[in-house]
Design an enzyme around this catalytic site. Structure first.
Site, PDB file in Angstrom:
ATOM      1  N   ALA A  60       1.192  -4.287  14.947  1.00  0.00           N
ATOM      2  CA  ALA A  60       0.248  -5.184  15.712  1.00  0.00           C
ATOM      3  C   ALA A  60       0.221  -6.459  14.674  1.00  0.00           C
ATOM      4  O   ALA A  60       0.297  -6.513  13.797  1.00  0.00           O
ATOM      5  CB  ALA A  60      -1.309  -4.440  16.121  1.00  0.00           C
ATOM      6  N   GLY A 118       1.353  -0.393  14.545  1.00  0.00           N
ATOM      7  CA  GLY A 118       1.728  -0.612  15.921  1.00  0.00           C
ATOM      8  C   GLY A 118       3.008  -0.400  16.290  1.00  0.00           C
ATOM      9  O   GLY A 118       3.599   0.245  17.352  1.00  0.00           O
ATOM     10  N   GLU A 158       3.690   3.237  16.488  1.00  0.00           N
ATOM     11  CA  GLU A 158       3.107   3.716  17.689  1.00  0.00           C
ATOM     12  C   GLU A 158       4.076   3.337  18.913  1.00  0.00           C
ATOM     13  O   GLU A 158       4.003   4.186  19.804  1.00  0.00           O
ATOM     14  CB  GLU A 158       1.585   3.213  17.562  1.00  0.00           C
ATOM     15  N   GLU A 162      -2.351   1.243   8.513  1.00  0.00           N
ATOM     16  CA  GLU A 162      -3.860   0.338   9.045  1.00  0.00           C
ATOM     17  C   GLU A 162      -4.599   0.713   7.887  1.00  0.00           C
ATOM     18  O   GLU A 162      -5.570  -0.015   7.664  1.00  0.00           O
ATOM     19  CB  GLU A 162      -3.932   0.896  10.406  1.00  0.00           C
TER      20      GLU A 162
HETATM   21  C1  HXC Z   1       1.379 -10.374  11.574  1.00  0.00           C
HETATM   22  C2  HXC Z   1       2.897 -10.214  10.309  1.00  0.00           C
HETATM   23  C3  HXC Z   1       3.082  -8.691  10.297  1.00  0.00           C
HETATM   24  C4  HXC Z   1       2.125  -8.296  11.100  1.00  0.00           C
HETATM   25  C5  HXC Z   1       4.639  -9.335   8.780  1.00  0.00           C
HETATM   26  N1  HXC Z   1       4.152 -10.325   9.412  1.00  0.00           N
HETATM   27  N2  HXC Z   1       3.965  -8.254   9.433  1.00  0.00           N
HETATM   28  N3  HXC Z   1       2.373 -10.981  10.742  1.00  0.00           N
HETATM   29  N4  HXC Z   1       1.247  -9.145  11.728  1.00  0.00           N
HETATM   30  N5  HXC Z   1       1.661  -6.738  11.290  1.00  0.00           N
HETATM   31  C6  HXC Z   1       4.405 -11.698   8.907  1.00  0.00           C
HETATM   32  C7  HXC Z   1       4.170 -12.168   7.503  1.00  0.00           C
HETATM   33  O1  HXC Z   1       2.889 -12.497   7.377  1.00  0.00           O
HETATM   34  C8  HXC Z   1       5.135 -13.031   7.163  1.00  0.00           C
HETATM   35  O2  HXC Z   1       4.825 -14.298   7.910  1.00  0.00           O
HETATM   36  C9  HXC Z   1       6.601 -12.730   7.993  1.00  0.00           C
HETATM   37  O3  HXC Z   1       6.192 -11.871   9.069  1.00  0.00           O
HETATM   38  C10 HXC Z   1       7.450 -12.071   7.229  1.00  0.00           C
HETATM   39  O4  HXC Z   1       6.898 -10.852   6.373  1.00  0.00           O
HETATM   40  P1  HXC Z   1       6.776 -10.698   4.724  1.00  0.00           P
HETATM   41  O5  HXC Z   1       5.670  -9.836   4.672  1.00  0.00           O
HETATM   42  O6  HXC Z   1       7.062 -11.818   4.179  1.00  0.00           O
HETATM   43  O7  HXC Z   1       8.019  -9.928   4.566  1.00  0.00           O
HETATM   44  P2  HXC Z   1       8.515  -8.837   3.484  1.00  0.00           P
HETATM   45  O8  HXC Z   1       8.033  -9.351   2.269  1.00  0.00           O
HETATM   46  O9  HXC Z   1       9.617  -8.450   3.860  1.00  0.00           O
HETATM   47  O10 HXC Z   1       7.483  -7.260   3.823  1.00  0.00           O
HETATM   48  C11 HXC Z   1       7.530  -6.726   4.745  1.00  0.00           C
HETATM   49  C12 HXC Z   1       6.481  -5.645   5.284  1.00  0.00           C
HETATM   50  C13 HXC Z   1       5.224  -6.633   5.110  1.00  0.00           C
HETATM   51  C14 HXC Z   1       6.369  -4.641   4.155  1.00  0.00           C
HETATM   52  C15 HXC Z   1       6.841  -5.053   6.822  1.00  0.00           C
HETATM   53  O11 HXC Z   1       5.308  -7.838   6.004  1.00  0.00           O
HETATM   54  C16 HXC Z   1       3.842  -5.852   5.862  1.00  0.00           C
HETATM   55  O12 HXC Z   1       3.627  -4.987   4.930  1.00  0.00           O
HETATM   56  N6  HXC Z   1       3.584  -6.223   6.884  1.00  0.00           N
HETATM   57  C17 HXC Z   1       2.274  -5.445   7.411  1.00  0.00           C
HETATM   58  C18 HXC Z   1       2.591  -4.200   7.779  1.00  0.00           C
HETATM   59  C19 HXC Z   1       1.345  -3.628   8.409  1.00  0.00           C
HETATM   60  O13 HXC Z   1       0.043  -3.413   7.890  1.00  0.00           O
HETATM   61  N7  HXC Z   1       1.232  -3.322   9.803  1.00  0.00           N
HETATM   62  C20 HXC Z   1       0.130  -2.545  10.439  1.00  0.00           C
HETATM   63  C21 HXC Z   1      -0.502  -3.679  10.863  1.00  0.00           C
HETATM   64  S1  HXC Z   1      -1.907  -3.248  11.754  1.00  0.00           S
HETATM   65  P3  HXC Z   1       4.878 -15.690   6.951  1.00  0.00           P
HETATM   66  O14 HXC Z   1       4.247 -16.520   8.091  1.00  0.00           O
HETATM   67  O15 HXC Z   1       4.017 -15.491   5.495  1.00  0.00           O
HETATM   68  O16 HXC Z   1       6.371 -16.086   6.915  1.00  0.00           O
HETATM   69  C22 HXC Z   1      -1.492  -2.486  13.155  1.00  0.00           C
HETATM   70  C23 HXC Z   1      -2.623  -1.972  13.929  1.00  0.00           C
HETATM   71  C24 HXC Z   1      -2.507  -0.878  15.012  1.00  0.00           C
HETATM   72  O17 HXC Z   1      -0.453  -2.222  13.478  1.00  0.00           O
HETATM   73  C25 HXC Z   1      -3.919  -0.492  15.470  1.00  0.00           C
HETATM   74  C26 HXC Z   1      -5.117  -0.777  14.555  1.00  0.00           C
HETATM   75  C27 HXC Z   1      -6.004  -1.742  15.216  1.00  0.00           C
END
Ligand code: HXC
Length: 257
Positions: free
Chosen positions: A65, A108, A111, A131
């Site tokens: 998400a 998400g 999911e 998360e």
């Molecule tokens: C918003 C995101 C994002 C996300 C990545 N980006 N994931 N933006 N929401 N979930 C953005 C980053 O900020 C970055 O933007 C760009 O995408 C590229 O990501 P990087 O992190 O630079 O890439 P990399 O170093 O290759 O790492 C990949 C990754 C990492 C390991 C997947 O991006 C990551 O850990 N993302 C978050 C994963 C996560 O926690 N997902 C769960 C989300 S919560 P910029 O602008 O900096 O270039 C969720 C909740 C569901 O899903 C229900 C609960 C409420």
């Protein structure tokens, strides 16, 4: 229709939907959800379309998400808008759909992949529910669907530690139907979708409805539900045609009636 964050194309009777926010690794914001709801509803309503494939990019199916959209929200905002409830419209799709997952399917993203009727994964796929590292939990059905798919031990470990599962482990654990080389993921998914699209459509809807029934009701109710739907198919032309075609050693010619 005009979409901004997804791409939609039709290949014969198969609809291909591609998540298209590469700058955010396909993070799922409200616009993506709005567009997916519209695209899935259009697919469901189109008699010419018989299977759908949802995919992302090679690097990410979806990295979750959209954290940036959620970060400043409070409980009252989340509760008032019933945040994420719109995903139930996607899972209400009656016709079959497949998730073709390459790269990250996190939070998400994992999911949504689990909302599909089944997942085909590239050998580079990574699944996780990280998360907890953000101070939250799965919120789009992940705690339920992951546990049903892989059992309590792995689901609990993944939700508590946020560790990712690679494609091989995901297949072993029953999270994905099949793993294929990443380079041929889309071809394989489209081929499987075309195979499903060639099946008698009412039987496909019934099969989907009864398999999903396992998760939505108890065993005895589920078995009765299966039997009733099965009985109902004997009221269709495609059942007559399918069984006649078998006896006559020829392919069936489906009318969807
Ligand atoms: C918003 C995101 C994002 C996300 C990545 N980006 N994931 N933006 N929401 N979930 C953005 C980053 O900020 C970055 O933007 C760009 O995408 C590229 O990501 P990087 O992190 O630079 O890439 P990399 O170093 O290759 O790492 C990949 C990754 C990492 C390991 C997947 O991006 C990551 O850990 N993302 C978050 C994963 C996560 O926690 N997902 C769960 C989300 S919560 P910029 O602008 O900096 O270039 C969720 C909740 C569901 O899903 C229900 C609960 C409420």
């Amino acid at each position: 229709a005009d979409y901004n964050s997804i791409l939609v194309e039709q290949r014969d009777a198969v609809t291909l939907v591609t998540l298209n926010r590469p700058q955010a690794l396909n993070a799922l914001n409200s616009e993506v959800l709005r567009e997916l709801i519209a695209a899935f509803a259009a697919y469901d309503a189109d008699d010419g379309q018989r299977c759908l494939v949802l995919t992302g990019s090679e690097k990410a199916f979806a990295a979750g998400a959209d954290i940036k959209e959620m970060s400043s929200q409070g409980f009252a905002d989340m509760y008032a808008s019933d945040f994420f409830a719109g995903w139930e419209k996607v899972t209400a799709t009656r016709k079959p759909w497949i998730a073709a997952v390459s790269g990250f399917a996190l939070g998400g993203g994992c999911e949504v992949a689990m909302m599909a009727d089944f997942i085909i994964a590239g050998d580079n796929a990574k699944f996780g529910q990280p998360e907890i590292k953000l101070g939250v939990t799965p919120g789009m059905g992940g705690s339920q669907r992951l546990t049903l798919a892989v059992g309590k031990a792995k689901a609990m470990e993944m939700c508590l530690t946020g560790r990712m599962m690679n494609a091989e482990e995901a297949e072993r654990a029953g999270l994905v139907a099949r793993v294929v080389p990443a380079a041929s993921l889309l071809d394989e998914a489209l081929k499987t979708a075309a195979e499903i699209a060639a099946m008698p459509p009412l039987a496909a809807i019934a099969a989907k409805e009864m398999v999903n029934g396992t998760f939505e009701q108890s065993l005895s109710q589920g078995i009765r539900f299966e039997r009733r739907l099965f009985h109902g198919l004997f009221g269709t032309a495609d059942q007559k045609e399918g069984m006649a075609a078998f006896v006559e050693k020829r392919p069936g010619n489906w009318t969807g009636k």
